[in-house]
Structures are given as C-alpha cells and as structure tokens.
Design a protein around this motif. Structure first.
Motif, PDB file in Angstrom:
ATOM      1  N   LEU A 166      45.996  43.814  45.583  1.00 30.11           N
ATOM      2  CA  LEU A 166      45.506  45.157  45.899  1.00 30.11           C
ATOM      3  C   LEU A 166      45.461  45.384  47.406  1.00 30.11           C
ATOM      4  O   LEU A 166      45.814  46.468  47.897  1.00 30.11           O
ATOM      5  N   LEU A 167      45.037  44.368  48.148  1.00 27.09           N
ATOM      6  CA  LEU A 167      44.959  44.504  49.600  1.00 27.09           C
ATOM      7  C   LEU A 167      46.350  44.549  50.232  1.00 27.09           C
ATOM      8  O   LEU A 167      46.640  45.425  51.058  1.00 27.09           O
ATOM      9  N   ALA A 168      47.210  43.625  49.854  1.00 29.64           N
ATOM     10  CA  ALA A 168      48.542  43.531  50.467  1.00 29.64           C
ATOM     11  C   ALA A 168      49.418  44.743  50.145  1.00 29.64           C
ATOM     12  O   ALA A 168      50.157  45.234  50.995  1.00 29.64           O
ATOM     13  N   LYS A 218      48.283  47.721  49.154  1.00 25.89           N
ATOM     14  CA  LYS A 218      47.553  48.964  49.397  1.00 25.89           C
ATOM     15  C   LYS A 218      47.549  49.874  48.164  1.00 25.89           C
ATOM     16  O   LYS A 218      47.507  51.100  48.254  1.00 25.89           O
ATOM     17  N   THR A 219      47.598  49.242  46.995  1.00 31.48           N
ATOM     18  CA  THR A 219      47.564  49.985  45.729  1.00 31.48           C
ATOM     19  C   THR A 219      46.176  50.567  45.492  1.00 31.48           C
ATOM     20  O   THR A 219      45.174  49.864  45.618  1.00 31.48           O
ATOM     21  N   ARG A 220      46.125  51.842  45.150  1.00 32.54           N
ATOM     22  CA  ARG A 220      44.846  52.469  44.827  1.00 32.54           C
ATOM     23  C   ARG A 220      44.473  52.181  43.376  1.00 32.54           C
ATOM     24  O   ARG A 220      45.334  52.176  42.492  1.00 32.54           O
ATOM     25  N   ILE A 221      43.199  51.929  43.143  1.00 32.67           N
ATOM     26  CA  ILE A 221      42.689  51.852  41.776  1.00 32.67           C
ATOM     27  C   ILE A 221      42.305  53.282  41.404  1.00 32.67           C
ATOM     28  O   ILE A 221      41.354  53.839  41.955  1.00 32.67           O
ATOM     29  N   ILE A 222      43.069  53.892  40.502  1.00 32.72           N
ATOM     30  CA  ILE A 222      42.865  55.304  40.216  1.00 32.72           C
ATOM     31  C   ILE A 222      41.827  55.512  39.110  1.00 32.72           C
ATOM     32  O   ILE A 222      41.323  54.564  38.510  1.00 32.72           O
ATOM     33  N   SER A 223      41.533  56.748  38.839  1.00 31.74           N
ATOM     34  CA  SER A 223      40.488  57.110  37.887  1.00 31.74           C
ATOM     35  C   SER A 223      40.810  56.629  36.476  1.00 31.74           C
ATOM     36  O   SER A 223      41.972  56.632  36.047  1.00 31.74           O
ATOM     37  N   GLU A 224      39.782  56.250  35.749  1.00 27.19           N
ATOM     38  CA  GLU A 224      39.911  55.881  34.342  1.00 27.19           C
ATOM     39  C   GLU A 224      40.482  57.044  33.531  1.00 27.19           C
ATOM     40  O   GLU A 224      41.263  56.840  32.598  1.00 27.19           O
ATOM     41  N   ILE A 225      40.125  58.259  33.884  1.00 28.55           N
ATOM     42  CA  ILE A 225      40.621  59.444  33.168  1.00 28.55           C
ATOM     43  C   ILE A 225      42.142  59.569  33.309  1.00 28.55           C
ATOM     44  O   ILE A 225      42.839  59.924  32.361  1.00 28.55           O
ATOM     45  N   ASP A 226      42.647  59.265  34.497  1.00 33.67           N
ATOM     46  CA  ASP A 226      44.084  59.394  34.757  1.00 33.67           C
ATOM     47  C   ASP A 226      44.903  58.227  34.223  1.00 33.67           C
ATOM     48  O   ASP A 226      46.126  58.359  34.059  1.00 33.67           O
ATOM     49  N   TYR A 227      44.225  57.086  33.979  1.00 31.14           N
ATOM     50  CA  TYR A 227      44.941  55.911  33.457  1.00 31.14           C
ATOM     51  C   TYR A 227      43.994  55.223  32.476  1.00 31.14           C
ATOM     52  O   TYR A 227      43.380  54.213  32.780  1.00 31.14           O
ATOM     53  N   PRO A 228      43.865  55.792  31.266  1.00 32.26           N
ATOM     54  CA  PRO A 228      42.839  55.335  30.311  1.00 32.26           C
ATOM     55  C   PRO A 228      43.096  53.944  29.728  1.00 32.26           C
ATOM     56  O   PRO A 228      44.225  53.455  29.707  1.00 32.26           O
ATOM     57  N   VAL A 241      40.449  54.547  44.665  1.00 30.22           N
ATOM     58  CA  VAL A 241      39.772  53.729  45.661  1.00 30.22           C
ATOM     59  C   VAL A 241      40.723  52.612  46.088  1.00 30.22           C
ATOM     60  O   VAL A 241      41.518  52.123  45.278  1.00 30.22           O
ATOM     61  N   ARG A 242      40.654  52.240  47.360  1.00 34.11           N
ATOM     62  CA  ARG A 242      41.553  51.202  47.872  1.00 34.11           C
ATOM     63  C   ARG A 242      40.755  50.058  48.487  1.00 34.11           C
ATOM     64  O   ARG A 242      39.797  50.290  49.218  1.00 34.11           O
ATOM     65  N   VAL A 243      41.145  48.816  48.180  1.00 30.14           N
ATOM     66  CA  VAL A 243      40.497  47.627  48.735  1.00 30.14           C
ATOM     67  C   VAL A 243      40.966  47.452  50.175  1.00 30.14           C
ATOM     68  O   VAL A 243      42.169  47.412  50.451  1.00 30.14           O
ATOM     69  N   THR A 244      40.022  47.347  51.096  1.00 30.53           N
ATOM     70  CA  THR A 244      40.368  47.178  52.518  1.00 30.53           C
ATOM     71  C   THR A 244      40.101  45.765  53.022  1.00 30.53           C
ATOM     72  O   THR A 244      40.599  45.376  54.077  1.00 30.53           O
TER      73      THR A 244
END
Length: 356
Positions: free
Chosen positions: A212-214, A216-226, A246-249
C-alpha cells in the motif's frame, strides 16, 4: 465354601467393576448426543441428515466438550477466560486451522524481521511490567471504542483474510482519529488487488502495508468495492479515480516482546494496531481474560487481529482485542488477553500506520 461358589462370587464382583464405567460412559455419550442435537439446530449445520458426516462431526464435538471441561477447570478467578460451544466446536484442530486461521503466517512474517520498517523494542526493566507497577504518562485504562473511532466487528466466514480485515480496520480508526469521522473502507479491495493473489488463502499485514505504501494505492470505500468474501479479479480499474479513499503514508512492523509497556504507550499516543497472534486455543472461547494455554512463540502465529485498548486497573490487566469472526463470537466479537507475558504471541509482530 465350595470352590465353585467362590469362583461365581469373584466373577460377579469383577463384572460390577466393568458395568459401572460402561454405564457412566453411556450416560455421558447420551448427554453429549443431546447437546450435539441442540448444537446442530442452533448453528443450522448442514450435515444433520448425512449419517457419515454426522458421526464424524459428533466425534470432533465430543473432543471439544472434553477440552472445554479441561480448560474451564484451570480457571483461577471469575475474570479468567471461560470456554464453551462455538460455531467451530465440531471441527478438528486441523480443520479449525485451515478454516479460520493462516497455517503459514509465521513463515510469511519472518521475512519482515530484517526490513527497514521493523524494530525490536526492549525495556530496561521487564519485571516492572510483570509486577504491573503503574505506568507513568499514560492512563491505567484506555479504549478507542469510547472515542467512536472503531468500526463494527466483521465476519471473515470461510475466507482467510484476517490480514486484510485487521489492516483495513486500523486504517479506518486512524482516518477517524485524524479527521473525526469513521468510514468503512474496502476489505475486498485488499483481497482482490494485493499482488501475489493470496486473497482468501491468506496473507499478512506487513506485506499488505508495504504494498500500500510503495504503490500509493488508496483503500477505497466499502460502498464502492463491497465485500464478497471470495477471491476475485481486481476491479480498481473500473472504479472512478474520483472515488474517495484513504492512503497509507507510513507504517511500522515491530516486535514488543519483553517491552509491552511501550506497546501500551503506542496504543494511547498513536492509535489501534494490527497484530499477528496464535489463535489455535480460541476455538471454544466464550469470554473472560486469557491467561494460560496460549503459546506466544513467533513460529505459532496464525491469525491477525486488532488491539483497540487495554485495562491495567482490572484484577487481571488485559488487552482489548477486536477479532473478525463476527459479533456472536467471544464477547460480542472481542477477546481479552492478559498483559505482560506475550500471551498468544500478541507482541511478536505489531503493525502501526499513518494515513491521509
């Protein structure tokens, strides 16, 4: 007395010794069968009309009953962990491991111990924690649920994605701590899109966070990816780039063995953490605080959960653990583990993270 009479008396007495245990065993089996019938109805087990499968499950069920009796006999107080029938009580140990845990998690985790994001914490006075002398600078009890930043308990069912549930759960909490609003983010995205395609077959929190850090993939909403609880093809390319997430920094993947005071400090000053644990002894857990019978070695790690708080004021100081086996397991989906002895391996691999 005639010798024939003596022989008959000896035989009758001997038979008495054999008859009594047989009756006791029969009574116990009969009681077990009654409990099993109620168990099948309660958990709506599918094998009720399959005689061969029924018999196999009954044998595992009986072994669970005897193990439950043994564990409960070792309780030292009313606060100690207590055990009983759960949805897993008709499984063998191997089946429970395959269905609810990740057998090779320790092997997956070992590679992170030489990474730059790994730190071996230590303390100058291990005995201080064992005596539970009050820790200066942090409260004696703390629970992130009281702050409204911990989401509901989820159920992974037969999908071995505890690594994704725990990581995403911590990301949700960290976002809520930073922004004041609790959102549900997509566990399924992690199951489908994490490179290596482990999905429901397993993974680990440190590898997920590293990716996730390398990337820069966003963890998107549960609604958008159930959630589907199946390993599917990654669908991120079909989802709008404008979708919130949300993105892990930054993250760490640390050991706090013999340094659990520092782990408590991290919980208070930073937020909930994801941890690898040994959960093989949790098969029949109902509630209370685990103090015994939970090996803490690194090689025994097989599950991932979240620590969301602790209580050192309690008679048995303990961590508050959020699990992913649904709200009906344990204490409304939570488990409590005593502090200070690395029980269940809780301090072996602790993941903290920052998000934006």
């Amino acid at each position: 007395m005639e010798w024939r009479t003596v022989v008959v008396i000896v035989l009758i007495v001997s038979l008495c010794f054999f008859i009594v245990p047989i009756k006791v065993d029969f009574d116990k089996t009969e009681k077990d069968a009654e409990l099993f019938a109620n168990y099948i109805a309660r958990y709506n087990k599918s094998y009720r009309n399959d005689p061969a499968k029924y018999e196999e499950r009954f044998e595992h069920f009986q072994k669970s009953l005897r193990h439950i009796e043994k564990l409960n006999s070792l309780r030292s107080s009313q606060e100690s962990a207590y055990y009983g029938l759960t949805e897993f009580s008709d499984l063998s140990n191997d089946e429970f491991m395959q269905q609810a845990l990740i057998p090779d998690l320790s092997l997956r985790g070992q590679k992170h111990t030489t990474a730059s994001y790994y730190h071996q914490h230590s303390t100058g006075s291990i005995n201080r924690m064992k005596r539970m002398i009050p820790i200066i600078g942090i409260p004696s009890k703390f629970d992130w649920r009281d702050k409204g930043v911990v989401g509901p308990v989820m159920s992974q069912e037969n999908c071995g994605a505890c690594w994704a549930f725990s990581t995403v759960g911590v990301a949700e909490s960290m976002y809520a701590i930073e922004n004041g609003t609790l959102h549900s983010f997509s566990v399924q995205e992690m199951i489908d899109c994490m490179p290596g395609n482990f999905g429901c077959q397993g993974g680990d929190t440190c590898s997920l966070l590293s990716w996730l850090l390398a990337s820069k993939t966003r963890i998107i909403s549960e609604i958008d990816y159930p959630l589907t609880l199946q390993t599917d093809t990654c669908r991120l390319h079909k989802i709008s780039a404008k979708t919130s997430g949300v993105r892990v920094t930054d993250f760490t993947c640390d050991s706090f063995v013999d340094a659990e005071t520092e782990l408590l400090t991290l919980l208070v000053t930073h937020g909930p953490v994801a941890v690898a644990v040994n959960a093989i002894s949790w098969q029949n857990y109902l509630g209370g605080i685990i103090q015994y019978n939970c090996d803490g070695s690194f090689n025994s790690l097989n599950h991932a959960v979240q620590i969301v708080g602790y209580d050192t004021e309690a008679r048995i100081p303990h961590y508050i653990i959020k699990n992913s086996w649904g709200p009906s397991f344990g204490n409304k989906g939570y488990i409590y583990i005593a502090i200070g002895k690395n029980l269940c391996g809780i301090a072996n691999q602790v993941s903290s993270l920052q998000v934006i």
